[in-house]
Design a protein around this motif. Sequence first.
Motif, mmCIF file in Angstrom:
data_model
loop_
_atom_site.group_PDB
_atom_site.id
_atom_site.type_symbol
_atom_site.label_atom_id
_atom_site.label_comp_id
_atom_site.label_asym_id
_atom_site.label_seq_id
_atom_site.Cartn_x
_atom_site.Cartn_y
_atom_site.Cartn_z
ATOM 1 N N ARG A 188 0.667 -0.846 -0.189
ATOM 2 C CA ARG A 188 0.025 0.161 0.285
ATOM 3 C C ARG A 188 0.974 1.713 0.218
ATOM 4 O O ARG A 188 2.105 0.978 0.332
ATOM 5 N N THR A 189 0.656 2.927 -0.624
ATOM 6 C CA THR A 189 1.215 3.668 -0.620
ATOM 7 C C THR A 189 0.628 4.512 0.268
ATOM 8 O O THR A 189 -0.238 4.680 -0.185
ATOM 9 N N PRO A 190 0.694 5.463 0.402
ATOM 10 C CA PRO A 190 0.730 6.453 1.944
ATOM 11 C C PRO A 190 0.043 8.004 0.186
ATOM 12 O O PRO A 190 -0.918 8.954 0.276
ATOM 13 N N VAL A 191 0.112 7.674 -1.109
ATOM 14 C CA VAL A 191 0.351 8.886 -1.989
ATOM 15 C C VAL A 191 -1.046 9.121 -2.535
ATOM 16 O O VAL A 191 -1.700 7.997 -2.889
ATOM 17 N N ARG A 192 -1.446 10.508 -2.575
ATOM 18 C CA ARG A 192 -2.451 10.450 -2.780
ATOM 19 C C ARG A 192 -2.712 10.792 -4.409
ATOM 20 O O ARG A 192 -2.353 11.268 -4.832
ATOM 21 N N LEU A 193 -3.337 9.264 -5.087
ATOM 22 C CA LEU A 193 -3.446 9.773 -6.599
ATOM 23 C C LEU A 193 -4.841 10.177 -7.206
ATOM 24 O O LEU A 193 -4.008 10.527 -8.842
ATOM 25 N N PHE A 194 -5.584 10.411 -6.541
ATOM 26 C CA PHE A 194 -6.324 11.550 -7.660
ATOM 27 C C PHE A 194 -6.482 12.700 -6.861
ATOM 28 O O PHE A 194 -7.984 11.941 -5.115
ATOM 29 N N ASP A 195 -7.401 13.343 -6.283
ATOM 30 C CA ASP A 195 -7.884 15.242 -6.085
ATOM 31 C C ASP A 195 -7.852 16.118 -7.474
ATOM 32 O O ASP A 195 -7.324 16.047 -8.065
ATOM 33 N N HIS A 196 -9.320 16.439 -6.584
ATOM 34 C CA HIS A 196 -9.366 17.676 -7.591
ATOM 35 C C HIS A 196 -8.658 18.896 -7.742
ATOM 36 O O HIS A 196 -8.771 19.456 -8.168
ATOM 37 N N ALA A 197 -7.293 19.132 -6.268
ATOM 38 C CA ALA A 197 -6.197 20.108 -7.004
ATOM 39 C C ALA A 197 -5.131 19.877 -7.150
ATOM 40 O O ALA A 197 -4.525 20.506 -6.822
ATOM 41 N N LEU A 198 -5.263 17.977 -8.453
ATOM 42 C CA LEU A 198 -4.100 17.858 -8.642
ATOM 43 C C LEU A 198 -4.505 17.948 -10.327
ATOM 44 O O LEU A 198 -5.866 18.444 -10.375
ATOM 45 N N GLU A 199 -3.793 18.341 -10.824
ATOM 46 C CA GLU A 199 -3.818 18.491 -12.520
ATOM 47 C C GLU A 199 -4.547 17.616 -13.395
ATOM 48 O O GLU A 199 -3.629 16.584 -13.079
ATOM 49 N N GLY A 200 -5.611 17.611 -13.916
ATOM 50 C CA GLY A 200 -6.233 16.539 -14.142
ATOM 51 C C GLY A 200 -6.986 15.706 -13.292
ATOM 52 O O GLY A 200 -7.521 15.100 -13.792
ATOM 53 N N TYR A 201 -6.685 16.267 -12.336
ATOM 54 C CA TYR A 201 -7.112 15.718 -11.154
ATOM 55 C C TYR A 201 -6.901 13.712 -10.421
ATOM 56 O O TYR A 201 -6.610 13.447 -9.608
ATOM 57 N N SER A 202 -5.701 13.640 -11.542
ATOM 58 C CA SER A 202 -4.774 12.760 -11.232
ATOM 59 C C SER A 202 -3.367 12.650 -11.368
ATOM 60 O O SER A 202 -2.795 13.771 -12.188
ATOM 61 N N LEU A 203 -2.796 12.179 -10.783
ATOM 62 C CA LEU A 203 -1.290 12.521 -10.104
ATOM 63 C C LEU A 203 -0.475 11.702 -11.006
ATOM 64 O O LEU A 203 0.467 12.193 -11.480
ATOM 65 N N LEU A 204 -1.394 10.451 -12.239
ATOM 66 C CA LEU A 204 -0.321 10.297 -13.127
ATOM 67 C C LEU A 204 -0.883 9.655 -14.314
ATOM 68 O O LEU A 204 -2.087 10.215 -14.099
ATOM 69 N N HIS A 205 -0.144 9.858 -15.653
ATOM 70 C CA HIS A 205 -0.941 9.944 -16.252
ATOM 71 C C HIS A 205 -0.171 9.429 -17.776
ATOM 72 O O HIS A 205 1.145 9.169 -17.634
#
Length: 234
Positions: A188-205
């Motif tokens: 498990r990772t503690p990193v937030r991967l999806f959030d409205h504050a992120l560009e495009g809402y997703s950390l990964l692209h």
Amino acid sequence: MKIRIEIVAVDCLMVRLFDSIDEAHMPWLLAASRRLHECFGQRLIDLVPSYTTLMVHYDLQQLQASEARQLIAQALDDLQPDTRGSGRTHSLPTWYDPRVGPELKLLADRSGLSINQVIERHSGHEYQVFALGFVPGFAFMGLVDEILASPRLNTPRKRVAAGSVGIAERQTAAYPQVSPGGWNLIGRTPVRLFDHALEGYSLLHPGDRVRFEAVSHVEFIRLGGDDTPLEAQP
């Protein structure tokens, strides 16, 4: 490479560049994505890249199907792979433990490796993000070491914790939010991967590179991780 155009809907075409999944295909897909964005401009509603294809959703009020096909042909004429590298590189701290990764021991037993060797194999490779799907922010990555490849569970879980890291066949992923799922969970990772504050809402692209960094339980908690065992989660 033989480019084919397939009909998806009245305002949507699928551009197929390849027939098999390969990390070496990503520079071509990224180059095609850039050119399609440039050619369609404001007439493009959405462009969805995947392992071997790009789905082109265009504005039917501005383009007819024949015109959309012409633009695709124009965009992809003399296509060359994108050698600049466009994606970002991410390191996802991951706590590998059977309490949050119940298939960790199963993968070890199946592969003939120790649990530590499974962790080393999984965390020792940098993965390509091929596509987003299933749920918002869920990034399909690969390719994992063949010895770790494992089929999806016969019966998917009704609830998988956010941040759960798993393997399915030769793909790996981290669940961005609580959802059902049938992947083999190993940590498990503690990193937030999806959030409205992120560009495009997703950390990964698509086009990004990801490395899972093995961390201790203490570090996982320090980073804000939730160590509630999977079976104990409501």
